[in-house]
Write a protein that holds these residues in place. Sequence first.
Motif, PDB file in Angstrom:
ATOM      1  N   UNK A  21      39.251  27.290  43.324  1.00  0.00           N
ATOM      2  CA  UNK A  21      40.194  28.372  43.009  1.00  0.00           C
ATOM      3  C   UNK A  21      39.517  29.548  42.292  1.00  0.00           C
ATOM      4  N   UNK A  22      38.531  30.182  42.938  1.00  0.00           N
ATOM      5  CA  UNK A  22      37.828  31.303  42.293  1.00  0.00           C
ATOM      6  C   UNK A  22      38.751  32.511  42.159  1.00  0.00           C
ATOM      7  N   UNK A  23      38.303  33.529  41.410  1.00  0.00           N
ATOM      8  CA  UNK A  23      39.182  34.661  41.100  1.00  0.00           C
ATOM      9  C   UNK A  23      39.288  35.683  42.234  1.00  0.00           C
ATOM     10  N   UNK A  50      45.470  31.009  43.480  1.00  0.00           N
ATOM     11  CA  UNK A  50      45.811  32.377  43.067  1.00  0.00           C
ATOM     12  C   UNK A  50      44.623  33.333  43.163  1.00  0.00           C
ATOM     13  N   UNK A  51      43.657  32.990  43.986  1.00  0.00           N
ATOM     14  CA  UNK A  51      42.523  33.868  44.266  1.00  0.00           C
ATOM     15  C   UNK A  51      43.031  35.206  44.825  1.00  0.00           C
TER      16      UNK A  51
ATOM     17  N   UNK B  93      39.431  42.309  40.113  1.00  0.00           N
ATOM     18  CA  UNK B  93      39.129  41.327  39.063  1.00  0.00           C
ATOM     19  C   UNK B  93      40.074  41.524  37.883  1.00  0.00           C
ATOM     20  N   UNK B  96      43.620  39.981  38.525  1.00  0.00           N
ATOM     21  CA  UNK B  96      43.729  38.519  38.422  1.00  0.00           C
ATOM     22  C   UNK B  96      43.474  38.042  36.988  1.00  0.00           C
ATOM     23  N   UNK B  97      42.504  38.668  36.311  1.00  0.00           N
ATOM     24  CA  UNK B  97      42.201  38.215  34.941  1.00  0.00           C
ATOM     25  C   UNK B  97      43.336  38.581  33.986  1.00  0.00           C
ATOM     26  N   UNK B  99      46.464  38.788  34.948  1.00  0.00           N
ATOM     27  CA  UNK B  99      47.531  37.846  35.299  1.00  0.00           C
ATOM     28  C   UNK B  99      47.303  36.476  34.651  1.00  0.00           C
ATOM     29  N   UNK B 100      46.039  36.101  34.557  1.00  0.00           N
ATOM     30  CA  UNK B 100      45.706  34.803  33.952  1.00  0.00           C
ATOM     31  C   UNK B 100      45.688  34.869  32.429  1.00  0.00           C
TER      32      UNK B 100
END
Lengths: 394, 316
Positions: A21-23, A50-51, B93, B96-97, B99-100
């Motif tokens: 599951x990488x970003x 959720x990549x 990036x 997603x970061x 969001x996390x």
Amino acid sequence: MAIRERLSGNEAVAYAIKQVNPDVMPAFPITPSTEIPQLVASYISNGDIDTEFIPVESEHSAMSATIGASAAGARALTATSSCGMALMWELLYVAASNRLPIVLTLVNRALSGPININCDHSDSMGARDSGWIQIYAENNQEAYDNFLQAYRISEHKDVHLPVMICQDGFITSHALANIELIEDDKVKSFVGEYEPEHYLLNDDENIAIGPYAVSNYYMETKKGQITAMRNAKKVIQEIGKEFGAMSGRSYGLFEEYKLDDADYAFVMIGSAAGTTKDAIDELREQGVKVGLLKIRVFRPFPADEMTAALKNVKGIAIMDRAESFSGQSGPIASELGAALFMAKSEAKVINYIYGLGGRDYTVDNAKDIVTELRDYVEKGTEPEQYKYIGLRSR
Amino acid sequence: MTDSPAKKMTFKDYMDKPERLAPGHRMCAGCGGTIAVRAVLRALHEGDQAVIGNATGCLEVSSFMYPFTAYTDSYIHNAFENAGATMGGVETAYNILKRKGKIKDNYKFITFGGDGGTYDIGFQSLSGAMERNHDMVYVCYDNGAYMNTGIQRSSATPMYADTTTTPVGKESDGKMQNRKDLAAILAAHDIPYVGQSTFISNFNDLHKKAEKAIYTKGAAFLNVMAPCPRGWRYEASEIMEICKLGVETCYWPLFEVDHGQWILNYEPKKKLPIEDFLIKQGRFKHLFKPGNEHLIEEFQAEVDRRWEDLLFRCSR
């Protein structure tokens, strides 16, 4: 309990990506690696991972965006083959010199021209000096296993280098074979969370990446890269062992097959090692002591370890699935030849170029090679030391 | 969707903001490139973090020479031809970061390229990044040639300019082709915002466009005429005058395309003849030799044609 499945090499790697599951994954379609981004895109569409997938407009942009995402602090990857990687060429060097822990899953395919979609190693061999770690698979199981180890290697504090996970186009990428998959929770704890040290989107520290470095600084960058590459040798072996403790399948820099007492040895990379093993089994039944050294890690190049493993053999067939057009040898033979010379080896060596553009390599080819090698060693015949096999007869 | 600034800022407030491009970089005196960078970055709201990108070019090799960076924000240079894709990767990036929950701050993404890295070698990468609608701003500082390598023509070079790959000689009047209209091409991508500007009076036009570009959600493109004293061959102190003449002759009109709507930001009361712009620049010196009047006429005709076209687009 491991999960028994039947998957192609592409499916196996895509499944490994799903488990990791990488970003961020920017990718562009190219045969025979296209399935990998397709499968990842469908995992995302189905909410399995959720990549963030970036459907870029070229492989050049795929590597550029992967570099951007990795520099930003994300676990990033891309997939490609052949001309796709050739289009990334300049950026392969940038990724390595920026010390970004990117993973590229490469499905080996011949470079144009003429255009050809089948397997050889001209793509990754052409990039052998770009500063990437290169790990090759013989089959779908190894492709899967290698991918699961990739981030552990690339993100290791003593390494910080990009990793190329290679498998043979069509032969491995498209052929279905049995495979043992590892449970999700085990994969998760083996791979771990990515915690970058320095990155663009760090709330606590701003950094600049990709400087202009004049002569006063450039050379130290390269020295840093080679130090990391040398460190990688140890790290790859440690992680291969740790992977073995988890899965029952340990990995080193290369695999030795019936090499202990061998008089004759094949040295090669990739799926053709499987064919060679069959030939070796047949020849062993006839009493011929033949073995195989299958290179798993070509970068860093395990010169000392390989020459030590080959120190008792009398004849070596170095098998190259790529040309280098030096007129002297293929890429493996030029490096291993130099290593054998440095180690004062007296083994007789023949370099065979085989399987270019997907040309078949058969058990009979392998047996003919052993006959030629034996004649060279035992009868003193002087064969051409750099030759093509499997060419069409006129 | 546009975020609005926290409070009403005056011109003085803007000029008093801390610089995000530190002095001490190695760009030439009177360079338009750094003026563009400072003007654009000034539009960032205080408290917002940014990642600045850069195509290879004068700006990059002069502002981030290891071990010094002139940027107070995080910065990335990748290569000449991929500033668009690179920043697209950074922005993705971030999404997603964020969001996390791994990033708390708000970031904006602004990348700069010269016309060589934007109109030419980086065009595909730019087009792709804009079409994918990354929430970023691509700023072209357009000085109309490959200045970093020594004034070679680009597709942004105006017709008849004397460059080192289109040298004026017995058989040549300079560059043979008209310049590409990149702002219109980017507008044809149907991205949320495109602006064309330059350095005029108190920089209000550029400031407003930069702020809009940065705070409009999605992809935005700014084309900023940024004269180069070496390549254009003028006295460094004349840069503001040259920019003004570029606008007053309608060579470089100020316009924007906001969510598909073309808006003309300035219409000169009296359109000045193109000679007024050309005569200030050594690269057009040959046009003023007796016998070359027709070349200036052709230049004028092209400026007129494009101006009429722009008026038409903005009148709809």
